[in-house]
Each structure stands twice: as structure tokens, then as C-alpha cells.
Design an enzyme around this catalytic site. Structure first.
Site, PDB file in Angstrom:
ATOM      1  N   LYS A 126      17.299 -25.345   8.203  1.00  0.00           N
ATOM      2  CA  LYS A 126      16.772 -26.228   7.151  1.00  0.00           C
ATOM      3  C   LYS A 126      15.873 -25.449   6.200  1.00  0.00           C
ATOM      4  O   LYS A 126      14.878 -24.835   6.625  1.00  0.00           O
ATOM      5  CB  LYS A 126      15.989 -27.381   7.784  1.00  0.00           C
ATOM      6  CG  LYS A 126      15.500 -28.397   6.769  1.00  0.00           C
ATOM      7  CD  LYS A 126      15.069 -29.676   7.435  1.00  0.00           C
ATOM      8  CE  LYS A 126      14.565 -30.689   6.441  1.00  0.00           C
ATOM      9  NZ  LYS A 126      14.139 -31.932   7.097  1.00  0.00           N
ATOM     10  N   SER A 146      15.035 -35.533   9.726  1.00  0.00           N
ATOM     11  CA  SER A 146      14.055 -35.249  10.784  1.00  0.00           C
ATOM     12  C   SER A 146      12.670 -35.784  10.420  1.00  0.00           C
ATOM     13  O   SER A 146      12.231 -35.686   9.266  1.00  0.00           O
ATOM     14  CB  SER A 146      13.963 -33.735  10.995  1.00  0.00           C
ATOM     15  OG  SER A 146      12.982 -33.445  11.962  1.00  0.00           O
ATOM     16  N   CYS A 184       8.814 -26.258   7.077  1.00  0.00           N
ATOM     17  CA  CYS A 184       7.778 -27.278   6.938  1.00  0.00           C
ATOM     18  C   CYS A 184       6.598 -26.705   6.172  1.00  0.00           C
ATOM     19  O   CYS A 184       6.061 -25.660   6.553  1.00  0.00           O
ATOM     20  CB  CYS A 184       7.308 -27.787   8.294  1.00  0.00           C
ATOM     21  SG  CYS A 184       6.044 -29.054   8.098  1.00  0.00           S
ATOM     22  N   GLY A 198      16.935 -35.269   0.109  1.00  0.00           N
ATOM     23  CA  GLY A 198      15.689 -35.186  -0.649  1.00  0.00           C
ATOM     24  C   GLY A 198      15.746 -36.246  -1.730  1.00  0.00           C
ATOM     25  O   GLY A 198      16.465 -36.084  -2.712  1.00  0.00           O
TER      26      GLY A 198
HETATM   27  C1  LIG Z   1       6.563 -38.509   7.428  1.00  0.00           C
HETATM   28  C2  LIG Z   1       7.540 -37.368   7.355  1.00  0.00           C
HETATM   29  C3  LIG Z   1       7.683 -36.513   8.456  1.00  0.00           C
HETATM   30  C4  LIG Z   1       8.598 -35.454   8.402  1.00  0.00           C
HETATM   31  N1  LIG Z   1       8.737 -34.636   9.488  1.00  0.00           N
HETATM   32  C5  LIG Z   1       9.672 -33.637   9.474  1.00  0.00           C
HETATM   33  C6  LIG Z   1       9.900 -32.826  10.614  1.00  0.00           C
HETATM   34  O1  LIG Z   1       9.293 -32.999  11.683  1.00  0.00           O
HETATM   35  N2  LIG Z   1      10.842 -31.835  10.515  1.00  0.00           N
HETATM   36  C7  LIG Z   1      11.580 -31.612   9.381  1.00  0.00           C
HETATM   37  O2  LIG Z   1      12.427 -30.719   9.357  1.00  0.00           O
HETATM   38  N3  LIG Z   1      11.376 -32.382   8.281  1.00  0.00           N
HETATM   39  C8  LIG Z   1      10.454 -33.384   8.302  1.00  0.00           C
HETATM   40  N4  LIG Z   1      10.277 -34.171   7.199  1.00  0.00           N
HETATM   41  C9  LIG Z   1      11.092 -33.904   5.986  1.00  0.00           C
HETATM   42  C10 LIG Z   1      12.315 -34.807   5.926  1.00  0.00           C
HETATM   43  O3  LIG Z   1      13.189 -34.567   7.009  1.00  0.00           O
HETATM   44  C11 LIG Z   1      13.086 -34.597   4.603  1.00  0.00           C
HETATM   45  O4  LIG Z   1      13.565 -33.272   4.578  1.00  0.00           O
HETATM   46  C12 LIG Z   1      12.202 -34.841   3.377  1.00  0.00           C
HETATM   47  O5  LIG Z   1      11.381 -35.980   3.587  1.00  0.00           O
HETATM   48  C13 LIG Z   1      13.006 -35.040   2.091  1.00  0.00           C
HETATM   49  O6  LIG Z   1      13.895 -36.125   2.205  1.00  0.00           O
HETATM   50  P1  LIG Z   1      13.558 -37.629   1.705  1.00  0.00           P
HETATM   51  O7  LIG Z   1      13.081 -37.545   0.296  1.00  0.00           O
HETATM   52  O8  LIG Z   1      14.864 -38.357   1.875  1.00  0.00           O
HETATM   53  O9  LIG Z   1      12.476 -38.146   2.616  1.00  0.00           O
HETATM   54  C14 LIG Z   1       9.376 -35.236   7.225  1.00  0.00           C
HETATM   55  C15 LIG Z   1       9.221 -36.100   6.127  1.00  0.00           C
HETATM   56  C16 LIG Z   1       8.324 -37.153   6.180  1.00  0.00           C
HETATM   57  C17 LIG Z   1       8.198 -38.057   4.984  1.00  0.00           C
END
Ligand SMILES: Cc1cc2nc3c(=O)[nH]c(=O)nc-3n(C[C@H](O)[C@H](O)[C@H](O)COP(=O)(O)O)c2cc1C
Length: 302
Positions: free
Chosen positions: A165, A21, A129, A244
């Protein structure tokens, strides 16, 4: 060729890679794009009942080993989001997961009930969040709060599986996952970003306007593996979208070993040209080399 298919609460995926997301998921076109690049499912940016502006700039920084963001959950509100989800459901060709958030259990139930009309395959509750509440105030920081939100939604939305989540910065993520499962959650998504900060020593101030943000990207992977493993130990049969810091096929295999049924890909889309296609291919290559035929064979035994 190894079988990469998996299922999340009855929803079938051709491969386990799920667009996380908030990552290029702000509208239908971007969700469809991720599906075309090879995602097995796609998750939309979290939306709320009313439109929300988000935080002041700068809202994100990227370093070779991590990203830090405090976007502040900017979104156009659920009524506009319904149209985006409808279009994505029609055209993506893979399951669409709609993410929602709110400031109270009642509003969570209301926004989930509205988004349900767009018929996403799964609804994901962003109760974790780090950028919208004061420290320690996420719904996911307390089992009682998480249960309250889960129950409120389950009373209103029965036909669509519900994934909750969770956040990494809690003493016992397994206990919170278990409480959510008992309250009716059909699955767990773990993890959201980790609260963090970066300082510009020459400017003598925090880099993000919000000061604190959420850490994602490669630096988060060991934290995420531990969290997913703990959720799996606490909830042996619940479907888990684990993520993550996953940026390679071997990272995806690590997440599956920790106990995930599917693997979310977030920051990796900024680190790799074609994250979904490449990670999928690498995962298949790893399985072939190691003699795995199906995803469940990969899971660690203990
Ligand atoms: C720019 C950005 C915006 C995000 N917005 C959301 C969001 O709106 N809702 C949510 O549940 N997680 C949000 N996340 C978290 C990601 O969904 C994910 O859980 C987190 O980035 C860890 O995974 P990754 O290391 O693969 O990015 C966001 C992450 C980033 C980097």
C-alpha cells in the site's frame, strides 16, 4: 445486469468494492458486517507484532468534504489479530485481506509470517501510514526501502499474494510501484491518506492532539485518481486496489477508469448509510447506462 466480478492476483471478487484498512475493520464482526453490506472483499485494520496504543485524543475529525485522522495505528498485536482474521475468513463469505505494518523490514517479515497462519486471501503491507513516523520516513517514501520490505516478506511468505500500500505524497508513485513489483509484490494498493492539518482558530491550536493527521474522504479523490493512473502507467499488468475519496458509483467508475482492478471504500462508510450496497448499485446502473458489460471495458485507453 453488468458483470461486476474482478480478480486480484488470482483472488476472485464478486464485485470490486473493498473495505479499506482501518475503517470499521478492527475485529471479525465488523469485517463480516461490511461483507454482508455488499463489500466484494474486506481489509482488516493494520496490525503490528506487539499491541500498540495509538495517539492521544482527539484522533479524528469529520467535515462534509474530508476526514482527518491520527489514530496512530492502535491495534491489539498480531497474536490477537490472528484469531479475528481466522473468524472473518470462516464467516465473511468474501476474501479477507490482512493488513500489517512494522518498523523494520525484519519485523515486517515476522508479522506477515505470523498473520499468514490465519490464511487471509491477501496480505497488505501498510508501508505508508503518515501518522507513525517522522515526516518523510515512511517505507513508501523511498523505492529502496519499499523494495527492502517487499523482498524480506516474499522470502518468508510465498503462498499468499502480497499487496503493497503506497502513499500519495511522493514525487513518483509509479516508480515506487514498479520497484515493488520487481521485488516481488503481487499487487499495489493506492492510496493511503495524505498528510494534513486543521487548526481551531478560536482555541489557537491544532485540532488533532498529534497536530498532523491523514486526510481522507471526498477531498482526496482527485489526488488518488492521479496516483492510480500513474501506477497503472508504470505497471501495465499489476493488480491495483485503487481508493481514496470514493463515495459514489460514479467515483468507483472513475477509479476503474484510472486503472484500478478493485476499488477501496473507506471514509464513505461515514458519509453513506449503506455504502457498499448503494455504491455497488450505482456502479451497475452507470455501466448499464453507458453500455459497459464488464469492468475492464471501463478503463481509460491512455
Ligand atoms: C480512521 C482511519 C483509520 C485508518 N487506518 C488505517 C490502517 O490501519 N491501515 C491502513 O493501511 N490505512 C488506514 N487508513 C487509510 C484508509 O485505509 C484509506 O487508505 C484512506 O482513508 C483513503 O481512503 P478513503 O478516502 O476512502 O477513506 C485509515 C483511514 C481512516 C480514516
Amino acid at each position: 445486469m453488468p458483470d461486476l466480478s474482478t480478480a486480484l492476483a488470482g483472488v476472485k471478487l464478486d464485485n470490486p468494492l473493498v473495505l479499506a484498512s482501518g475503517i470499521r475493520g478492527n475485529n471479525a464482526q465488523l469485517l463480516i458486517r461490511a461483507a454482508k453490506e455488499g463489500a466484494g472483499a474486506v481489509t482488516s485494520k493494520s496490525c503490528s507484532l506487539q499491541a500498540r496504543e495509538g495517539h492521544a485524543n482527539p484522533t479524528a475529525i469529520a467535515a462534509p468534504t474530508y476526514m482527518l485522522n491520527a489514530i496512530g495505528l492502535s491495534n491489539p498485536g498480531v497474536e490477537a489479530e490472528i484469531e479475528e482474521i481466522r473468524e472473518a475468513v470462516k464467516k465473511a463469505g468474501v476474501p479477507v485481506i490482512a493488513s500489517v505494518f512494522a518498523g523494520s523490514a525484519e519485523d515486517f517479515a515476522a508479522v506477515a509470517a505470523r498473520i499468514a497462519v490465519a490464511k487471509p486471501a491477501i496480505i497488505e503491507l501498510d508501508i505508508s501510514c503518515p501518522n507513525v513516523h517522522k515526516e518523510g520516513e515512511m517505507f513508501s517514501s523511498s523505492a529502496d526501502w519499499a523494495v527492502g520490505v517487499t523482498k524480506a516478506i516474499k522470502q518468508k511468505v510465498r503462498s499468499i499474494p502480497l499487496f503493497v500500500k503506497l502513499a500519495p505524497n511522493v514525487p513518483d508513485i509509479g516508480a515506487i510501484a514498479k520497484a515493488c513489483q520487481t521485488a516481488g509484490a503481487d499487487g499495489i494498493t493506492a492510496i493511503n491518506t495524505m498528510p494534513a492539518m486543521w487548526i481551531d482558530v478560536r482555541a489557537k491550536r491544532a485540532v488533532l492532539a498529534n497536530q498532523y493527521g491523514g486526510l481522507s474522504g471526498p477531498a482526496l479523490l482527485p489526488v488518488a485518481l492521479r496516483c492510480v493512473h500513474s501506477v497503472r502507467k508504470a505497471c501495465p499488468s499489476i493488480p491495483i486496489i485503487g481508493g481514496g475519496g470514493v463515495t459514489s458509483g460514479e467515483d468507483a467508475a472513475r477509479m476503474l477508469m484510472a486503472g484500478a482492478n478493485a476499488v477501496s471504500i473507506g471514509s464513505a462508510v461515514w458519509y453513506r448509510q449503506n455504502a457498499f450496497g448503494e455504491i455497488r448499485q450505482e456502479l451497475a446502473g452507470f455501466m448499464k447506462e453507458e453500455g459497459f458489460h464488464k469492468l475492464p471495458e471501463i478503463r481509460l485507453e491512455g
